[in-house]
Design an enzyme around this catalytic site. Sequence first.
Site, PDB file in Angstrom:
ATOM      1  CG  ASP A 177      -2.172  -0.895   0.918  1.00 52.65           C
ATOM      2  OD1 ASP A 177      -2.540  -1.065  -0.256  1.00 52.65           O
ATOM      3  OD2 ASP A 177      -2.737  -1.440   1.879  1.00 52.65           O
ATOM      4  CE1 TYR A 230      -9.542  -3.847   5.860  1.00 56.52           C
ATOM      5  CE2 TYR A 230      -9.205  -4.878   3.718  1.00 56.52           C
ATOM      6  CZ  TYR A 230      -9.561  -4.971   5.050  1.00 56.52           C
ATOM      7  OH  TYR A 230      -9.950  -6.179   5.580  1.00 56.52           O
TER       8      TYR A 230
END
Length: 637
Positions: free
Chosen positions: A296, A379
Amino acid sequence: MTAARPLHTGANPARLRGMTRPHPLDPLTADELIAGRAILADEGHLTETTRFPSVLQVEPDKSVTDRQVRYTLLDTATGQARDILVSLTKHAVLSSEDCGDGQPAFLFEEYDLAASITKASPEWQTAMDRRGLGDRIEHAFCAPLAPGFFGRADEAGRVIRTVTFLRDDESDSPWAHPVEGLIVHINLTERRVLRVEDEGDVPVPPEHGRYTGVPPRTTLKPIEITQPEGPSFAVDGNEVTWEGWKLRVGFNAREGLTLHQISFQDRSVLHRASVPEMVVPYGDTAPGRFWISYFDAGEYLLGKNGNDLRLGCDCLGVIHYFPAFVADDHGHPVEIPRAICLHEEDYGILWKHTDLDGRAEVRRSRRLVISSISTIGNYDYGFFWYLYLDGTVELEAKATGIVFAGAAHTGTKHPHANEIAPGLFAPVHQHLFCARLDVAIDGERNSLVEIDVEGVPIGERNPYGNAFTWKETPLRSEREAQRLADPAKARVWEIRSSERTNRLGSPTAYQLIPRPSATLMAQPESSVYQRATFATRHLWATQYHPEERFPAGDRPNAHPGGEGLPAWTAADRNLVDTDLVLWHVFGPTHIPRSEDWPVMPVDYSGFSLRPNGFLDRNPALDLPSGATEDHCSAHDH
C-alpha cells in the site's frame, strides 16, 4: 483524496530563493514543489506525456542540510521511467538515471484509464453479456489492482489488472456485488487488454452493502471533552513540545506521517519514526485473488491517499491540524488541508496506591496523539502515534473500511474464505505493517539485546521449583537480529546507549515491546514471499544508511523480489555500539466474520517503546492529583 486542492499557481521558482527556508526535516511546501517542477522543465526533462508517480523529499543525512527532491518520472507514451535528483537549494539537477527492476507507483489517472480500457473491451463485454449482466455495464466498477509478479511474458512493462463489481447507481457501494472470476489484464502503456479471464458462473450477490442511513440509537448520553484553558502542547511550525517531549512532525507522499528528532526531558530517543511499507497478502487460491498482495505504500502511496481530517469525526478535543502538500500526476502541488491531527486525551490511571491508613493517591494518565488516515481502495488505515507522560512511545495502526470479497453459492464451505453475507465471501488475508525506527537512545551509539523470561530447572539453582529469571542475548550483527516475537518468553528487544549510564550504573535503554502476531503465511516458494521477505520476521535491525528507507525496496510494484531488507542484511554489518535502525513487523491476520460487514469495526495492532533504565525514577511523580468534586466524584442514580 478528500477535499484536496490543486495549486497550479504558475509561481516563479525564483521566489523560493527569497523565502525563509524550511527546517531541513520539514515536509515539502507548495512553493518547493512548484520550484522543483520548474527546474525539471528548465532542464528539458518534461514532455506532454511525462507524469510524476513519485515525488519524495530526500531527507538530509544527519550532517547535510541541502533541500533535495527525488522525482520518479514516467513517460506514459513509452513506459520508460527515470529517477531524477533535484537540489532546491542549488536550483539544479544533481543526477538522472533509468529506473531498474519494478514499476513506479500507480498514477491516479491510471485508475480511470484501466476502467475505460476494461469497459471498451469486447471480451469483457462478451463476458458480462454471457452472465446476463450486459444491462448493468453503465454503473459497473472496475477496480484497478496491482498485478504482483509472476514472470508472465505478456506482463512485462506497466501492467495492471481489474476485477469487476456492480452498482445499482453511482452512489452505491460496489464491494457488495462482485462479478466472480472476471479478471482483465491490461497494458497501460499500450492502452490495450492483454487477455480476459472468465472463470465460472457464480451469481452476483444481490444484497446491498450500504452502511449509512441506519436510524441512530438514542440511548447514548453525551460525553463532553473540554479543555477550558486550552491544550498543554505548543506548536512552532512543525515542532511540537509537550510535557517533556519535543519532536518534529513530517509527511511525505509515500509513507504519510513521519516523526523526527523525538526527545524526552531533553534526551534523544528516536531520530526518525515512520511506517514505510505494508503488505496485504491474500490466502485464497481463486483466479481473482491468488495474485493479490498489495504494497500500500510502494504501489499506491499512503501519503498521496491521505484523508483530510475533520473536527468531531477523526479527532476530538482541542486540535491542531497540520496541512501537507503532495504532487499530483502532473507534478503540481496538491494540498491536504488537515493531513495530520494533533491532540491530547485522557488515558485512565497512570499510577495509584492506597496506604495502610486508607489514604489513596492516584494520578491520571494522558497522552499526546499524532495521527493520520489513508484510504486505499476499500480499506482505511489510521496511524496513531502516542506519547505518554512516563516516557513511553506507542504506535497503533487502525484498520477499518470495507473487506474485499468475492462471490460463491450461498452455503458453500470454502477453505480460504468466509461467507459474510448471502453469497458474499471474504478471503483470509493479512495486514503486515513495517515500522522503521531510527533509534537514538541518548545519542546515536547504541547496541541491541534480546531479553527472554525463562524458567529455571529444579536443582541447585531452583530448589523449590518456583524460580524464573531472564536471559539476555546480544544481537551483534544484522543476521543475528532477524528475530521472531515469542510471547511464551515475554520476549522484548532492548536498545542500549553506549554513551550514558543511569545512577545504578546500567546503560540507559528503551525496550521495544511487540504485540505478537503472525508473520507472512505464504510459502517460501511463492512470489509474495520473495517480494515481501521483510514480513517474514517480527524484527530486523540494520546499521544506519541514508538510502535504506523502504523494506521491500524502492519499487515493489511488479518487482520479482529480493530487494530491501534481505539485500541489505546480506552484508551482515555490525550492530554493536553503532547507529541502529530497527524494523518491526506487526499487524492482524484477518479471518473475516459477519460482523465485519458492511463496514468493518477497527482492527487494532501496534507496539510500544518503553524506557528501561533510561530514567532514574518514575518521571510522573509531579503530576497534580486532580482530585476535586467536579472531576473525580461519583454520581449515583
